[in-house]
Structures are given as C-alpha cells and as structure tokens.
Scaffold this motif. Structure first.
Motif, mmCIF file in Angstrom:
data_model
loop_
_atom_site.group_PDB
_atom_site.id
_atom_site.type_symbol
_atom_site.label_atom_id
_atom_site.label_comp_id
_atom_site.label_asym_id
_atom_site.label_seq_id
_atom_site.Cartn_x
_atom_site.Cartn_y
_atom_site.Cartn_z
ATOM 1 N N LYS A 336 0.826 -1.200 0.000
ATOM 2 C CA LYS A 336 0.000 0.000 0.000
ATOM 3 C C LYS A 336 0.869 1.263 0.000
ATOM 4 N N ALA A 337 2.019 1.173 0.689
ATOM 5 C CA ALA A 337 2.908 2.326 0.765
ATOM 6 C C ALA A 337 3.491 2.691 -0.595
ATOM 7 N N ILE A 338 3.671 1.693 -1.463
ATOM 8 C CA ILE A 338 4.245 1.970 -2.790
ATOM 9 C C ILE A 338 3.143 2.122 -3.849
ATOM 10 N N GLY A 339 1.874 2.240 -3.386
ATOM 11 C CA GLY A 339 0.813 2.621 -4.321
ATOM 12 C C GLY A 339 -0.214 1.565 -4.664
ATOM 13 N N ALA A 340 -0.166 0.401 -4.036
ATOM 14 C CA ALA A 340 -1.157 -0.632 -4.342
ATOM 15 C C ALA A 340 -2.525 -0.197 -3.827
ATOM 16 N N ARG A 341 -3.546 -0.317 -4.669
ATOM 17 C CA ARG A 341 -4.887 0.086 -4.280
ATOM 18 C C ARG A 341 -5.615 -1.056 -3.530
ATOM 19 N N LYS A 342 -6.718 -0.635 -2.881
ATOM 20 C CA LYS A 342 -7.516 -1.622 -2.140
ATOM 21 C C LYS A 342 -7.969 -2.764 -3.046
ATOM 22 N N LYS A 343 -8.399 -2.392 -4.271
ATOM 23 C CA LYS A 343 -8.910 -3.392 -5.204
ATOM 24 C C LYS A 343 -7.851 -4.442 -5.526
ATOM 25 N N LYS A 344 -6.606 -3.990 -5.672
ATOM 26 C CA LYS A 344 -5.499 -4.905 -5.983
ATOM 27 C C LYS A 344 -5.275 -5.893 -4.849
ATOM 28 N N ILE A 345 -5.280 -5.381 -3.616
ATOM 29 C CA ILE A 345 -5.086 -6.239 -2.450
ATOM 30 C C ILE A 345 -6.252 -7.216 -2.308
ATOM 31 N N LEU A 346 -7.482 -6.701 -2.511
ATOM 32 C CA LEU A 346 -8.686 -7.538 -2.400
ATOM 33 C C LEU A 346 -8.630 -8.707 -3.375
ATOM 34 N N TRP A 347 -8.297 -8.408 -4.624
ATOM 35 C CA TRP A 347 -8.272 -9.463 -5.647
ATOM 36 C C TRP A 347 -7.159 -10.475 -5.417
ATOM 37 N N GLN A 348 -6.047 -10.024 -4.835
ATOM 38 C CA GLN A 348 -4.936 -10.946 -4.568
ATOM 39 C C GLN A 348 -5.364 -12.025 -3.562
ATOM 40 N N PHE A 349 -6.033 -11.591 -2.488
ATOM 41 C CA PHE A 349 -6.430 -12.557 -1.466
ATOM 42 C C PHE A 349 -7.639 -13.393 -1.904
ATOM 43 N N LEU A 350 -8.553 -12.787 -2.662
ATOM 44 C CA LEU A 350 -9.673 -13.549 -3.201
ATOM 45 C C LEU A 350 -9.175 -14.637 -4.157
ATOM 46 N N THR A 351 -8.203 -14.270 -4.991
ATOM 47 C CA THR A 351 -7.640 -15.245 -5.937
ATOM 48 C C THR A 351 -6.964 -16.385 -5.196
ATOM 49 N N GLU A 352 -6.242 -16.044 -4.136
ATOM 50 C CA GLU A 352 -5.561 -17.080 -3.353
ATOM 51 C C GLU A 352 -6.573 -18.043 -2.732
ATOM 52 N N ALA A 353 -7.683 -17.500 -2.202
ATOM 53 C CA ALA A 353 -8.715 -18.355 -1.605
ATOM 54 C C ALA A 353 -9.374 -19.233 -2.668
ATOM 55 N N ALA A 354 -9.652 -18.637 -3.853
ATOM 56 C CA ALA A 354 -10.297 -19.380 -4.933
ATOM 57 C C ALA A 354 -9.391 -20.487 -5.460
ATOM 58 N N VAL A 355 -8.096 -20.182 -5.603
ATOM 59 C CA VAL A 355 -7.138 -21.186 -6.076
ATOM 60 C C VAL A 355 -7.027 -22.324 -5.057
ATOM 61 N N LEU A 356 -6.976 -21.964 -3.799
ATOM 62 C CA LEU A 356 -6.857 -22.972 -2.738
ATOM 63 C C LEU A 356 -8.031 -23.952 -2.790
ATOM 64 N N THR A 357 -9.267 -23.433 -2.895
ATOM 65 C CA THR A 357 -10.442 -24.314 -2.905
ATOM 66 C C THR A 357 -10.587 -25.033 -4.252
ATOM 67 N N SER A 358 -10.143 -24.394 -5.337
ATOM 68 C CA SER A 358 -10.233 -25.044 -6.659
ATOM 69 C C SER A 358 -9.327 -26.271 -6.720
ATOM 70 N N VAL A 359 -8.111 -26.121 -6.174
ATOM 71 C CA VAL A 359 -7.204 -27.266 -6.114
ATOM 72 C C VAL A 359 -7.832 -28.369 -5.257
ATOM 73 N N GLY A 360 -8.429 -27.945 -4.132
ATOM 74 C CA GLY A 360 -9.126 -28.915 -3.287
ATOM 75 C C GLY A 360 -10.270 -29.579 -4.030
ATOM 76 N N GLY A 361 -10.992 -28.812 -4.862
ATOM 77 C CA GLY A 361 -12.091 -29.360 -5.653
ATOM 78 C C GLY A 361 -11.622 -30.385 -6.665
ATOM 79 N N ILE A 362 -10.510 -30.078 -7.337
ATOM 80 C CA ILE A 362 -9.958 -31.017 -8.326
ATOM 81 C C ILE A 362 -9.514 -32.310 -7.655
ATOM 82 N N LEU A 363 -8.816 -32.164 -6.518
ATOM 83 C CA LEU A 363 -8.404 -33.355 -5.766
ATOM 84 C C LEU A 363 -9.628 -34.125 -5.269
ATOM 85 N N GLY A 364 -10.683 -33.394 -4.871
ATOM 86 C CA GLY A 364 -11.913 -34.037 -4.406
ATOM 87 C C GLY A 364 -12.585 -34.846 -5.502
#
Length: 424
Positions: A336-364
């Motif tokens: 954030k100090a070097i200019g990252a916006r809220k939207k950028k941070i939000l999407w980074q963590f949402l993507t990480e959560a989605a990837v985590l569960t998607s991998v779990g879904g494929i393994l499932g």
C-alpha cells in the motif's frame, strides 16, 4: 490476474501441510458428492435394467377391459375389429419404431399334449415373422418359421425350455408331433430369451413379475391360429423403440392407432365398474421413473449431508486466510505504501482463496471417482461418473473460496498502511 494466480500457488506451495489441511474439508465434501451422484446415476441405470432389461425397449399394447388386461378366454369381444395391413404399416412407420409384431395369445391354455404328457397352464402364441426379433427371443435348436410355413398354413411349432422339459423329459424334441386342441403340430425348434433382453432378477417380486411364462411357452404361425380357435380375433401388438427414453411416447402413439379398431364398447354406468374395451400401452418406463425418483430423493438427502463438509471446509478456508492476512500484515502495508490500491489487495487474497479451494475441488473429484469405483466393487452397485457434476463441483468449490475468502480479503484491503508497517 495471472500474477495473482502465480502468487497464490507460490503461497500454497510454501505452506504445503497447512494448505493441504485447509483443503481437506473441501476434498472430503467434493469427493462425497461425486461418489453419491455417481451412485445415483448407476443405481438408476440398474433399476432400468432390472425392470426392462438391457437393450430391451419393448412396449406392449394390449386389449384391456376397464383397468385390466382382456383375456381372450372370455370370448371374442364385440365392437373390436381385427388388425388390418394398413394399421400394421402405420404403426411400423412411426418415428422411433425399430420393429413391430402382432400376435394372438391364450394364457393358461389346456389341450397341449405329447402322448400321455400335458403342458398344464402353458401360454400359446400365434405369431408373425417379426415376433422373435421384436420380443427378444433367439433360436436355440432346430429352425424358425419360414414364409413358406405361413403361406402353406404349416402346422409347425416352436417351444421354450420349460415346455420342452415338461413334454420331452430326456428326449430329443425336434421332429416330434404334439397335439394342440386335437390338431397335430410338428416341433421344428426351441427358443430362449436373448441375454440382452433378460431383466435382472434381484428379488422374488421381480421373479413373479417377469416369470409370466413359467409354465411353458408355445409358438405357432399366426396363419394357423384360426384352425385351433375357429375364427380371426383381435390381437395385441409389441413394438421395439430405438431407445428406452422414447418408450412412453411410442406406446401412446401405438395405443391411439390401435384404438381406431374399436367400433363400439360398453360404457361405464354410474356406480358400476368401468367395462369399456380399449387398447392400452404397458408403461413400464413410468414405473421405472417412479422407482428412480424414490431412489434419487433418498440420495439427495445424503447430498445435503455431504454438503455440510463443504461448509466446514469453507469455514476452514476463511480461518486460514485470516491467519494469512495477519502473517502478511507488513507485506500488505508495504504494498500500500508503494501505491497498491484496495482493489489490488482484495483481488490478490480472493484469488488465493479461490485457487486454494479449486485445487481442493480437483483433488476431491479425483478422490470421488476412486471412491465410486471402490463402492462399486465392494457393494456390487454400478456407478456412472457424471462429467457435468465433476465440472460443477470444481466451479462450486471455487465459489466457496470466493465467498469465504471475501471477509479476510476485505480485512486485508482495509488495513491502514502505517499501522500495517508498524505491525510486528
């Protein structure tokens, strides 16, 4: 987006055990759903095969009196014409009809004898050249009826195994003369039901339902039927449909055509039972669908139970993402100090959560397919893997990641950069 996905995989790989334990709830939930759905589909196919028989798409349209089958032993019904060649052609031209056979029948007939032995309560059919093919019988020994047999009114007969065992125990039946109502008939061959047309018998109810010819079955050419019973009479029809799914539709069309042969019939008086004469299609497929519906309703309850583990898995994802946000507070503050916006941070963590569960879904899905095969071998229950259900499961697991990862992502996006940089 691609950068976010790359960072998500990097984060999962750097905390392999933690990520696996987080995905475990998703894996178990998806695996349970895949195995249950596969079992439902397999059970439905087994029900259809048990009742109808694999490859058996026959629809019988029989003369009925009220709600019951009309038996010709009651006498030739008034107001019903015999089947004409035009009617036969019209039925055979119906879209989806592979073949059709028109036959006469007597149940529990007497007067079938060989020397001093009688075939008590056997069934006798007057059949055309399409009967064996349409009804799923194959020649076992001897020969079948020929066109010459019909043209010359040959008194020849085909017997099933039960009739042979009753009339000719320990003897060769081919060429022997039997009497039917005092008329001599030569045995030219024996028949049996094709394996593809045999329903699977799993219970005594199935046995009694499908063992209708348990006292023996006798076939004679339809051309010689009047020699035994002295007159032409209405007949039943059986058609083979292209597929099981269109059996009901085909049966209704044949039923409508056959009912044009009804000239007049006694109506139903008030307070009396329905004695009207009509042709009715035996809708066995409707019975199958009702049983399948009962099976599906039972298994859908199991699906809801299995879905609870997905909820638990989603809560686990939310928990681990909150931990991740706490661990990476300084990283978030620096971005954030070097200019990252809220939207950028939000999407980074949402993507990480989605990837985590998607991998779990494929393994499932993979685990679910393996579980389905194990269930099939252990319980002898067929399974049918559903590709759409597998794809939908992975998509659903991704949605779970987005939903349960939303709160941690919002928390990360709303962090104050100064407080975040001071966090230890």
């Amino acid at each position: 987006m691609l950068e976010n996905i790359r960072l998500a995989f990097k984060g999962i790989w750097s905390h392999k055990m933690r990520s696996f334990l987080t995905m475990l709830g998703i894996i178990i939930g998806i695996a349970s759903i895949i195995s249950i759905v596969s079992t439902i589909r397999g059970t439905n196919e087994q029900i259809k095969e048990n009742l109808i028989g694999a490859g058996n798409n026959n629809v019988d349209v029989k003369l009925s009196k009220g709600d019951s089958e009309y038996y010709m032993e009651q006498g030739n019904p008034d107001g019903v014409k015999v089947v004409t060649d035009e009617i036969k052609k019209e039925i055979r031209k119906i879209e989806g009809v592979v073949s059709a056979t028109f036959y006469n029948k007597r149940n529990w007939t007497e007067g079938i004898n060989y020397q001093n032995v009688s075939l008590e309560n056997g069934s006798i059919y007057g059949v055309d050249t399409d009967f064996l093919r349409t009804k799923g019988y194959v020649l076992q020994t001897g020969r079948s009826f020929t066109e010459q047999d019909y043209q010359k009114f040959s008194k020849v007969v085909l017997l099933d195994d039960i009739a042979v065992q009753t009339l000719f125990p320990g003897e060769d039946e081919i060429g022997k003369i039997i009497e039917i109502k005092g008329e001599p008939f030569t045995v030219i061959g024996t028949i049996r039901k094709s394996d593809a047309f045999e329903p699977v018998i799993n219970s005594m109810e199935d046995y009694y339902l499908y063992n209708q010819n348990s006292n023996g079955m006798v076939l004679i050419p339809k051309a010689v039927w009047p020699i035994i019973y002295n007159y032409d009479e209405p007949c039943d029809v059986s058609v083979m449909a292209e597929s099981t799914d269109i059996m009901s539709t085909i049966g209704k069309k044949v039923e409508d055509i056959m009912n044009t042969l009804i000239i007049s019939t006694p109506g139903k008086e008030e307070g009396e039972s329905d004695n009207s004469i009509s042709y009715r299609a035996a809708d066995l497929l409707k019975t199958v669908k009702n049983l399948q519906k009962v099976s599906e309703n039972t298994n859908k309850q199991l699906l809801w139970i299995a879905s609870i583990s997905l909820l638990v898995g989603g809560i686990g994802v939310m928990n681990i993402m909150l931990v991740s946000v706490t661990e990476r507070t300084r990283e978030i503050g620096l971005k954030k100090a070097i200019g990252a916006r809220k939207k950028k941070i939000l999407w980074q963590f949402l993507t990480e959560a989605a990837v985590l569960t998607s991998v779990g879904g494929i393994l499932g899905v993979i685990v679910g397919i393996i579980m389905s095969q194990i269930i099939a071998k252990m319980s002898q229950t067929p399974v049918a893997i559903s590709i759409p259900a597998s794809i939908l499961s992975v998509v659903f697991s991704m949605v779970i990641g987005i939903i349960f990862g939303l709160l941690p992502s919002i928390k990360a996006a709303n962090l104050n950069p100064i407080d975040a940089l001071r966090y230890e």
